[in-house]
Scaffold this active site. Structure first.
Site, PDB file in Angstrom:
ATOM      1  N   CYS A  66       8.666  -8.247  41.292  1.00 30.57           N
ATOM      2  CA  CYS A  66       9.473  -8.083  39.834  1.00 30.57           C
ATOM      3  C   CYS A  66       8.469  -8.975  39.005  1.00 30.57           C
ATOM      4  CB  CYS A  66      10.732  -8.632  39.858  1.00 30.57           C
ATOM      5  SG  CYS A  66      11.394  -8.248  38.208  1.00 30.57           S
ATOM      6  N   LYS A 121       7.950  -7.394  49.789  1.00 36.31           N
ATOM      7  CA  LYS A 121       7.158  -6.442  48.770  1.00 36.31           C
ATOM      8  C   LYS A 121       6.419  -7.459  47.980  1.00 36.31           C
ATOM      9  CE  LYS A 121       8.457  -3.166  45.341  1.00 36.31           C
ATOM     10  NZ  LYS A 121       9.664  -2.643  44.736  1.00 36.31           N
TER      11      LYS A 121
END
Length: 80
Positions: free
Chosen positions: A13, A52
């Protein structure tokens, strides 16, 4: 209780609010904390863990290959 196939740690993010708190993609610069998270999750789960990542935080500063190399060694001592 629920069943799951894997755990995905989302460390990608880029939102400033998340990044400024040291979370999201900022974890790739905080490798000690990132390692603690990975090892803790690995100790608590018998399922596969995925991470991720972004290729890098800043333009031209790609470091994902370094993080992947480190993360391979961050399995818990209890893993096979």
């Amino acid at each position: 209780n629920f069943d799951y196939d894997f755990i995905d740690l989302n460390c990608a993010c880029p939102i400033d609010l998340v990044y400024k708190k040291g979370a999201g993609c900022a974890l790739t610069r905080r490798t000690i904390d990132f390692e603690r998270i990975c090892r803790s999750v690995s100790c608590l789960s018998t399922r596969p863990i995925t991470i991720k990542l972004r290729t890098g935080i800043m333009t031209g500063e790609n470091n994902a290959h370094e993080i992947v190399s480190l993360a391979k060694s961050w399995k818990s001592d209890y893993d096979d």
